[in-house]
Write a protein that holds these residues in place. Structure first.
Motif, PDB file in Angstrom:
ATOM      1  N   PHE A   1       0.831  -1.212   0.000  1.00 60.97           N
ATOM      2  CA  PHE A   1       0.000   0.000   0.000  1.00 60.97           C
ATOM      3  C   PHE A   1       0.865   1.260   0.000  1.00 60.97           C
ATOM      4  O   PHE A   1       0.542   2.248  -0.663  1.00 60.97           O
TER       5      PHE A   1
ATOM      6  N   ILE B  24       2.084   1.593  -3.643  1.00 62.21           N
ATOM      7  CA  ILE B  24       1.029   1.883  -4.627  1.00 62.21           C
ATOM      8  C   ILE B  24       0.385   3.250  -4.408  1.00 62.21           C
ATOM      9  O   ILE B  24       0.135   3.988  -5.363  1.00 62.21           O
ATOM     10  N   GLU B  25       0.100   3.594  -3.163  1.00 58.45           N
ATOM     11  CA  GLU B  25      -0.616   4.839  -2.851  1.00 58.45           C
ATOM     12  C   GLU B  25       0.129   5.674  -1.802  1.00 58.45           C
ATOM     13  O   GLU B  25      -0.393   5.917  -0.710  1.00 58.45           O
ATOM     14  N   PRO B  26       1.330   6.129  -2.095  1.00 57.90           N
ATOM     15  CA  PRO B  26       2.080   6.884  -1.085  1.00 57.90           C
ATOM     16  C   PRO B  26       1.385   8.179  -0.656  1.00 57.90           C
ATOM     17  O   PRO B  26       1.526   8.615   0.484  1.00 57.90           O
ATOM     18  N   SER B  27       0.601   8.761  -1.545  1.00 56.28           N
ATOM     19  CA  SER B  27      -0.069  10.030  -1.214  1.00 56.28           C
ATOM     20  C   SER B  27      -1.071   9.868  -0.073  1.00 56.28           C
ATOM     21  O   SER B  27      -1.319  10.807   0.688  1.00 56.28           O
ATOM     22  N   THR B  28      -1.607   8.670   0.087  1.00 56.48           N
ATOM     23  CA  THR B  28      -2.562   8.380   1.163  1.00 56.48           C
ATOM     24  C   THR B  28      -1.900   8.516   2.538  1.00 56.48           C
ATOM     25  O   THR B  28      -2.571   8.810   3.522  1.00 56.48           O
TER      26      THR B  28
ATOM     27  N   GLU C   8       6.333  11.697  -0.954  1.00 59.18           N
ATOM     28  CA  GLU C   8       5.825  10.435  -1.483  1.00 59.18           C
ATOM     29  C   GLU C   8       6.971   9.478  -1.804  1.00 59.18           C
ATOM     30  O   GLU C   8       6.829   8.264  -1.659  1.00 59.18           O
TER      31      GLU C   8
ATOM     32  N   SER D  17       7.362   5.712  -0.452  1.00 65.69           N
ATOM     33  CA  SER D  17       7.531   4.582  -1.378  1.00 65.69           C
ATOM     34  C   SER D  17       8.780   3.768  -1.034  1.00 65.69           C
ATOM     35  O   SER D  17       8.753   2.536  -1.091  1.00 65.69           O
TER      36      SER D  17
END
Length: 176
Positions: A30, A33-37, A46, A50
């Motif tokens: 996760f 895939i979605e570092p901004s979250t 980000e 990652s």
């Protein structure tokens, strides 16, 4: 009469370790895939998030593979006899640790894990027995940080740490 003590691997503890490693792998995925979250005031990049994800997947993925291998290992986890200790509870199986090479025992705690350090005056003898480079590197690091490359944990054994500690100390004192 020669007494042989055998402590089996705990399949339940190994399964719990496996679940923990899997959770960290999934979390790492996760993060990749979605570092901004996961952006916060502390973690603003980000790229860093990652990188942490990649590190988590790499490390805990390797742990997962090693734990799966241990889950299907039918050997005894730890054997204590008149010659010494054979530790098969982890992937750095180095064979017999002879009583005559153990100069003392100390306990340390890292986070919630207690570790029994077997002090030795022959660290290179055991470091050289490591079957792979990763195990050898870990043993060298342990020797630098804790004074010995030899350590025992009860994490994957059917024994409480306090009982393991008592047993090893008693057996070492018998042989002195």
């Amino acid at each position: 009469m020669n007494e042989k003590i055998e402590i089996p691997l705990s399949k339940i503890k190994i399964i719990l370790l496996l679940i923990g490693a899997l959770i960290f792998v999934v979390l790492g995925i996760f993060l990749i895939i979605e570092p901004s979250t996961f952006l916060t005031s502390r973690f603003k990049s980000e790229n860093i998030i990652s990188i942490v994800g990649i590190a988590a997947v790499s490390f805990f993925g390797l742990c997962f593979v090693l734990i799966v291998k241990k889950l299907f290992d039918n050997k005894v986890g730890l054997t204590i006899d008149e010659n010494g200790i054979i530790d098969n509870s982890n992937s750095a199986n180095i064979g017999l640790i002879e009583w005559q090479d153990i100069t003392g025992v100390k306990t340390l705690q890292i986070a919630s894990t207690k570790i029994l350090i077997l002090l030795t005056d022959k660290p290179d003898k055991y470091i050289d027995r490591a079957k792979n480079g990763m195990a050898r590197k870990v043993m060298k690091t342990n020797h630098k940080m804790y004074g010995s490359p030899l350590s025992l944990v009860s994490t994957s054994l059917k024994i409480k740490f306090s009982d393991l500690e008592r047993l090893v100390i008693e057996e070492l004192e018998k042989r002195r």
